[in-house]
Design a protein around this motif. Structure first.
Motif, PDB file in Angstrom:
ATOM      1  N   ARG A  88       0.798  -1.135   0.123  1.00  0.00           N
ATOM      2  CA  ARG A  88      -0.201   0.099  -0.112  1.00  0.00           C
ATOM      3  C   ARG A  88       0.966   1.104  -0.082  1.00  0.00           C
ATOM      4  O   ARG A  88       0.455   2.262  -0.591  1.00  0.00           O
ATOM      5  CB  ARG A  88      -0.859   0.080   1.361  1.00  0.00           C
ATOM      6  CG  ARG A  88      -2.157  -0.629   1.144  1.00  0.00           C
ATOM      7  CD  ARG A  88      -3.103  -0.810   2.270  1.00  0.00           C
ATOM      8  NE  ARG A  88      -2.616  -1.129   3.386  1.00  0.00           N
ATOM      9  CZ  ARG A  88      -2.810  -2.482   3.849  1.00  0.00           C
ATOM     10  NH1 ARG A  88      -3.566  -3.353   3.070  1.00  0.00           N
ATOM     11  NH2 ARG A  88      -2.355  -2.953   5.082  1.00  0.00           N
ATOM     12  N   GLU A  89       2.025   1.317   0.938  1.00  0.00           N
ATOM     13  CA  GLU A  89       2.967   2.364   0.847  1.00  0.00           C
ATOM     14  C   GLU A  89       4.147   2.436  -0.182  1.00  0.00           C
ATOM     15  O   GLU A  89       4.599   3.525  -0.236  1.00  0.00           O
ATOM     16  CB  GLU A  89       3.426   2.226   2.261  1.00  0.00           C
ATOM     17  CG  GLU A  89       2.373   2.280   3.439  1.00  0.00           C
ATOM     18  CD  GLU A  89       3.178   1.944   4.720  1.00  0.00           C
ATOM     19  OE1 GLU A  89       4.150   1.692   4.782  1.00  0.00           O
ATOM     20  OE2 GLU A  89       2.233   1.904   5.661  1.00  0.00           O
ATOM     21  N   TRP A  90       3.983   1.628  -1.161  1.00  0.00           N
ATOM     22  CA  TRP A  90       5.258   1.395  -2.083  1.00  0.00           C
ATOM     23  C   TRP A  90       5.139   2.393  -3.158  1.00  0.00           C
ATOM     24  O   TRP A  90       4.017   2.846  -3.658  1.00  0.00           O
ATOM     25  CB  TRP A  90       5.522   0.247  -2.521  1.00  0.00           C
ATOM     26  CG  TRP A  90       6.441  -0.225  -3.445  1.00  0.00           C
ATOM     27  CD1 TRP A  90       7.908  -0.614  -2.959  1.00  0.00           C
ATOM     28  CD2 TRP A  90       6.817   0.233  -4.860  1.00  0.00           C
ATOM     29  NE1 TRP A  90       8.606  -0.781  -4.107  1.00  0.00           N
ATOM     30  CE2 TRP A  90       8.083  -0.151  -5.083  1.00  0.00           C
ATOM     31  CE3 TRP A  90       6.182   0.796  -5.951  1.00  0.00           C
ATOM     32  CZ2 TRP A  90       8.586   0.159  -6.437  1.00  0.00           C
ATOM     33  CZ3 TRP A  90       6.662   1.155  -6.976  1.00  0.00           C
ATOM     34  CH2 TRP A  90       8.004   0.647  -7.362  1.00  0.00           C
ATOM     35  N   THR A  91       6.181   3.433  -3.449  1.00  0.00           N
ATOM     36  CA  THR A  91       6.042   4.131  -4.519  1.00  0.00           C
ATOM     37  C   THR A  91       7.313   3.894  -5.170  1.00  0.00           C
ATOM     38  O   THR A  91       8.528   3.648  -4.537  1.00  0.00           O
ATOM     39  CB  THR A  91       5.906   5.731  -3.798  1.00  0.00           C
ATOM     40  OG1 THR A  91       7.084   6.183  -3.162  1.00  0.00           O
ATOM     41  CG2 THR A  91       4.719   5.966  -3.170  1.00  0.00           C
ATOM     42  N   ALA A  92       7.499   4.157  -6.406  1.00  0.00           N
ATOM     43  CA  ALA A  92       8.799   4.254  -7.088  1.00  0.00           C
ATOM     44  C   ALA A  92       9.964   5.112  -6.471  1.00  0.00           C
ATOM     45  O   ALA A  92      11.004   4.801  -6.545  1.00  0.00           O
ATOM     46  CB  ALA A  92       8.505   4.777  -8.557  1.00  0.00           C
ATOM     47  N   GLU A  93       9.573   6.149  -5.900  1.00  0.00           N
ATOM     48  CA  GLU A  93      10.522   7.253  -5.415  1.00  0.00           C
ATOM     49  C   GLU A  93      10.977   6.547  -3.923  1.00  0.00           C
ATOM     50  O   GLU A  93      12.358   6.596  -3.815  1.00  0.00           O
ATOM     51  CB  GLU A  93       9.974   8.351  -4.877  1.00  0.00           C
ATOM     52  CG  GLU A  93       9.810   9.304  -6.349  1.00  0.00           C
ATOM     53  CD  GLU A  93       8.343   8.669  -7.002  1.00  0.00           C
ATOM     54  OE1 GLU A  93       7.510   8.320  -6.115  1.00  0.00           O
ATOM     55  OE2 GLU A  93       8.140   8.864  -8.189  1.00  0.00           O
ATOM     56  N   GLU A  94      10.370   6.024  -3.092  1.00  0.00           N
ATOM     57  CA  GLU A  94      10.543   5.428  -1.874  1.00  0.00           C
ATOM     58  C   GLU A  94      10.690   4.001  -1.604  1.00  0.00           C
ATOM     59  O   GLU A  94      11.603   3.707  -0.804  1.00  0.00           O
ATOM     60  CB  GLU A  94       9.434   5.881  -0.878  1.00  0.00           C
ATOM     61  CG  GLU A  94       9.386   7.372  -0.665  1.00  0.00           C
ATOM     62  CD  GLU A  94      10.496   8.197  -0.047  1.00  0.00           C
ATOM     63  OE1 GLU A  94      11.079   7.491   0.792  1.00  0.00           O
ATOM     64  OE2 GLU A  94      10.556   9.231  -0.353  1.00  0.00           O
ATOM     65  N   SER A 123      10.830  -3.209  -7.171  1.00  0.00           N
ATOM     66  CA  SER A 123      10.153  -3.145  -8.627  1.00  0.00           C
ATOM     67  C   SER A 123      10.784  -3.884  -9.388  1.00  0.00           C
ATOM     68  O   SER A 123      11.798  -4.471  -9.445  1.00  0.00           O
ATOM     69  CB  SER A 123      10.433  -1.670  -9.242  1.00  0.00           C
ATOM     70  OG  SER A 123      11.591  -1.357  -9.505  1.00  0.00           O
ATOM     71  N   ASN A 164      -4.624  -6.277  -2.603  1.00  0.00           N
ATOM     72  CA  ASN A 164      -3.265  -5.836  -3.155  1.00  0.00           C
ATOM     73  C   ASN A 164      -2.621  -6.680  -4.288  1.00  0.00           C
ATOM     74  O   ASN A 164      -1.604  -6.753  -4.819  1.00  0.00           O
ATOM     75  CB  ASN A 164      -2.265  -6.076  -2.049  1.00  0.00           C
ATOM     76  CG  ASN A 164      -2.556  -5.226  -0.931  1.00  0.00           C
ATOM     77  OD1 ASN A 164      -2.520  -4.078  -1.019  1.00  0.00           O
ATOM     78  ND2 ASN A 164      -2.708  -5.699   0.559  1.00  0.00           N
ATOM     79  N   LYS A 167      -1.182  -4.629  -7.254  1.00  0.00           N
ATOM     80  CA  LYS A 167       0.197  -4.104  -6.742  1.00  0.00           C
ATOM     81  C   LYS A 167       1.036  -5.079  -6.856  1.00  0.00           C
ATOM     82  O   LYS A 167       2.344  -4.664  -7.353  1.00  0.00           O
ATOM     83  CB  LYS A 167      -0.127  -3.033  -5.580  1.00  0.00           C
ATOM     84  CG  LYS A 167       0.836  -2.422  -5.265  1.00  0.00           C
ATOM     85  CD  LYS A 167       1.169  -1.070  -6.251  1.00  0.00           C
ATOM     86  CE  LYS A 167       2.188  -0.026  -5.599  1.00  0.00           C
ATOM     87  NZ  LYS A 167       1.792   0.582  -4.542  1.00  0.00           N
ATOM     88  N   GLN A 170       3.049  -6.172 -10.023  1.00  0.00           N
ATOM     89  CA  GLN A 170       3.860  -5.088 -10.425  1.00  0.00           C
ATOM     90  C   GLN A 170       5.201  -5.063  -9.887  1.00  0.00           C
ATOM     91  O   GLN A 170       6.433  -4.416 -10.386  1.00  0.00           O
ATOM     92  CB  GLN A 170       3.445  -3.571 -10.466  1.00  0.00           C
ATOM     93  CG  GLN A 170       2.227  -3.328 -11.005  1.00  0.00           C
ATOM     94  CD  GLN A 170       1.516  -2.050 -10.506  1.00  0.00           C
ATOM     95  OE1 GLN A 170       2.278  -1.132 -10.056  1.00  0.00           O
ATOM     96  NE2 GLN A 170       0.282  -1.863 -10.601  1.00  0.00           N
TER      97      GLN A 170
END
Length: 228
Positions: A88-94, A123, A164, A167, A170
């Motif tokens: 849920r919290e994953w981002t490409a930046e973090e 990723s 999830n 997500k 990916q």
């Protein structure tokens, strides 16, 4: 506070109030139940390295000692929660932080050694270019693995059930074993194979707990040199 126990399953006296609460809650079924594969699994499943088991043999060989002190950072329900939160919290930046699950230690006159098991979402693009420093590449049952003197990793897809699912498709999951350097007495290749095997076996436990719908990491580990 994490759970701690000796190699034969006897819990140490240092188990604290948090551990007592978790155990009681699980028995009462009030807060440890989750849907899917995780439900009903033993609290020590992820970190069980019983004598004579493949994972137990690999841990004892790595530690160079028959008696193993186990610290449990994450029971099955906790791992599911952390992996779901990570998605849920994953981002490409973090990205996502690793989740520690087990710590295996030996305390001996000739020196202390340890093995730490953790899992982390990355990723798919990162997994293709990810390299450990001074690492050797292996393939375990078709799954790419890397190992150097202090760490081994296996990287694989895990399609999580529920909200999830998309997500998780990916991303890839990394199963990691980090250990103190071992002394001479075994060839580097034999040591590498054992360390990769250990990472794979511990990741198989996580796959069962997480209920990965694509059913990765099937079968007993067969380690071969090469890049997956």
């Amino acid at each position: 506070m994490p759970l701690q126990r000796t190699f034969d399953g006897r819990f140490l006296s240092r188990v604290g109030k948090w551990a007592t609460f978790v155990a009681l809650a699980c028995l009462l079924g009030s807060s440890c139940g989750t849907s899917g594969e995780e439900e009903g699994l033993a609290s020590d499943l992820l970190c069980d390295v019983s004598v004579g088991s493949p994972a137990g043999d690999a841990v004892r060989k790595t530690l160079g000692h028959s008696e193993v002190e186990t610290t449990i950072f994450a029971v099955p329900s906790r791992l599911v929660q952390r992996m779901e939160d990570g998605l849920r919290e994953w981002t490409a930046e973090e990205g996502a932080l690793p989740t520690d699950v087990c710590l295996f230690q030996r305390h001996a006159a000739e020196g202390d050694r340890s093995v730490r098991i953790s899992f982390q979402w990355i990723s798919r693009s990162e997994s293709r270019k990810r390299d450990l420093r001074d690492a050797t590449d292996y393939v375990v049952n078709g799954v790419p693995a890397q190992v150097n003197e202090i760490r081994s990793e296996v990287t694989f897809p895990c399609f999580m059930p529920g909200d999830n699912r998309m997500k998780s498709r990916q991303l890839h999951l990394v199963g990691r074993a980090a250990f103190t350097a071992e002394g001479p007495g075994e060839s580097r290749e034999a040591m590498d194979v054992r360390h990769v095997t250990l990472a794979y076996l511990m990741a198989q436990k996580a796959v069962k707990v997480l209920g990965c719908e694509n059913e990765p990491l099937q079968g007993e580990p067969v380690v071969q040199p090469g890049k997956g």
